[in-house]
Scaffold this active site. Structure first.
Site, PDB file in Angstrom:
ATOM      1  N   GLU A   1       0.851  -1.181   0.000  1.00  0.00           N
ATOM      2  CA  GLU A   1       0.000   0.000   0.000  1.00  0.00           C
ATOM      3  C   GLU A   1       0.885   1.229   0.000  1.00  0.00           C
ATOM      4  OE1 GLU A   1      -3.596   0.840   2.693  1.00  0.00           O
ATOM      5  OE2 GLU A   1      -2.106   2.297   3.408  1.00  0.00           O
TER       6      GLU A   1
ATOM      7  N   THR B   1      -4.067   4.746  -1.615  1.00  0.00           N
ATOM      8  CA  THR B   1      -5.091   5.258  -0.709  1.00  0.00           C
ATOM      9  C   THR B   1      -5.810   6.465  -1.295  1.00  0.00           C
ATOM     10  OG1 THR B   1      -3.559   6.710   0.479  1.00  0.00           O
ATOM     11  CG2 THR B   1      -3.796   4.454   1.295  1.00  0.00           C
TER      12      THR B   1
ATOM     13  N   ASP C   1     -13.415   7.125   6.550  1.00  0.00           N
ATOM     14  CA  ASP C   1     -13.625   7.879   7.787  1.00  0.00           C
ATOM     15  C   ASP C   1     -14.503   9.094   7.520  1.00  0.00           C
ATOM     16  OD1 ASP C   1     -11.928   6.154   9.193  1.00  0.00           O
ATOM     17  OD2 ASP C   1     -10.157   7.302   8.577  1.00  0.00           O
TER      18      ASP C   1
ATOM     19  N   TYR D   1     -11.244  -6.769   9.399  1.00  0.00           N
ATOM     20  CA  TYR D   1     -10.676  -6.277  10.649  1.00  0.00           C
ATOM     21  C   TYR D   1     -10.456  -7.431  11.628  1.00  0.00           C
ATOM     22  CZ  TYR D   1     -12.308  -2.057   8.422  1.00  0.00           C
ATOM     23  OH  TYR D   1     -12.515  -1.071   7.492  1.00  0.00           O
TER      24      TYR D   1
ATOM     25  N   LYS E   1     -20.179  -8.084   2.299  1.00  0.00           N
ATOM     26  CA  LYS E   1     -19.223  -7.624   1.291  1.00  0.00           C
ATOM     27  C   LYS E   1     -18.941  -8.731   0.277  1.00  0.00           C
ATOM     28  CE  LYS E   1     -16.821  -4.325   4.328  1.00  0.00           C
ATOM     29  NZ  LYS E   1     -15.522  -3.940   4.926  1.00  0.00           N
TER      30      LYS E   1
ATOM     31  N   LYS F   1       7.966   3.942   1.911  1.00  0.00           N
ATOM     32  CA  LYS F   1       9.377   3.741   2.235  1.00  0.00           C
ATOM     33  C   LYS F   1       9.891   2.492   1.514  1.00  0.00           C
ATOM     34  CE  LYS F   1       8.854   5.868   6.805  1.00  0.00           C
ATOM     35  NZ  LYS F   1       8.933   5.635   8.280  1.00  0.00           N
TER      36      LYS F   1
END
Length: 285
Positions: free
Chosen positions: A15, A46, A107, A145, A165, A272
């Site tokens: 990601e 994202t 969010d 989750y 889902k 990174k």
């Protein structure tokens, strides 16, 4: 097709997030070039809160798909979006040959009023998934989750939402980050009993600074095992030692997952590539 990749072999994915400033795109492409050299099966990108800067997500995803020739998966959130917004973004993705999305509720934006939140077009990610399946040709992944979504009443209710889902068209799942593999193994067992049959990729985020842990936990709700807390206490004041210790913790976590039959690993790279490269060379050498 990504779902075929999941069925045929173990997978590695990353990601990344788009730069916040337009002037930072050149460095972002260098990051992508370095990550691309690690040959991941896909890279997810994202999406800003409430769909902000969605164009940047599309631009980065397009570079991954068309320049690097790696499967790109664009995040798409619905909490602050109308149906026409979702269709517009979906069409733009297809124009750039990006065929996979990670469909998320997202969010709640800080500026979103209670009235706006309660009257939104999509209450849950599964609602947007059904809409995408009926109105687009996009392939979809969903989020899961291991320690349940922080808003879920119980793990059972969270698994029920996860099943929705799958029924709505999710072809595979990417997990929220976690630091204790026992939670993940327990989650996999419960998901299997619930009838979740699509592949699940385990989300791993290396903690390379002490400050990063606090931010990560507050956003994800993930538990911090004693081993990680002790590591922070021991190395947190030394930047380089903490970096090495955090990467080593992630490597050991991934190795344990693989030894216990987990086939799909998704690394939250925090943009990174050097860190990602160290992890990949250690677990795939």
């Amino acid at each position: 097709m990504l779902q075929n990749v999941f069925e045929q072999k173990n997978t590695l994915s990353f990601e990344i997030f788009p730069p916040k400033k337009d002037g930072e795109f050149e460095s972002a492409f260098r990051v992508l070039d370095s990550l691309g050299n690690l040959k991941p099966d896909f890279i997810s990108v994202t999406y800003g809160a409430g769909g902000s800067r969605s164009g940047k997500t599309i631009e980065i995803a397009s570079y991954i798909q068309n320049k690097l020739k790696i499967n790109a998966m664009a995040h798409i959130t619905c909490v602050g979006s109308k149906k026409e917004d979702i269709l517009r973004v979906s069409a733009a993705l297809r124009e750039h040959n990006v065929n996979y999305v990670l469909a998320l509720r997202g969010d709640r934006p800080r500026e979103m009023s209670d009235e706006q939140f309660d009257s939104r077009d999509f209450a849950h990610a599964s609602d947007m998934m059904r809409f995408l399946k009926e109105n687009t040709q996009l392939h979809m992944a969903g989020a899961c989750y291991p320690e349940k979504h922080f808003e879920a009443f119980s793990m059972e209710s969270d698994l029920n939402h996860l099943l929705k889902k799958q029924e709505a068209g999710a072809e595979f799942l990417v997990s929220q980050l976690f630091f204790d593999n026992d939670y993940y193994y327990s989650f996999l067992e419960k998901a299997d009993k619930k009838g979740i049959t699509i592949p699940i990729s385990a989300g791993i985020m290396p903690i390379t600074t002490a400050n990063q842990l606090g931010t990560t936990v507050s956003l994800s709700g993930s538990s911090v095992p004693k081993a990680l807390a002790d590591l922070i206490a021991r190395y947190g004041d030394s930047r380089e030692d903490m970096r090495k210790a955090g990467i080593d913790y992630a490597i050991r976590q991934i190795r344990d997952l693989q030894e216990n039959g987990v086939k799909h690993i998704h690394i939250y790279t925090m943009n990174k590539p050097k860190m990602a490269g160290e992890i990949v060379s250690a677990i795939y050498r």
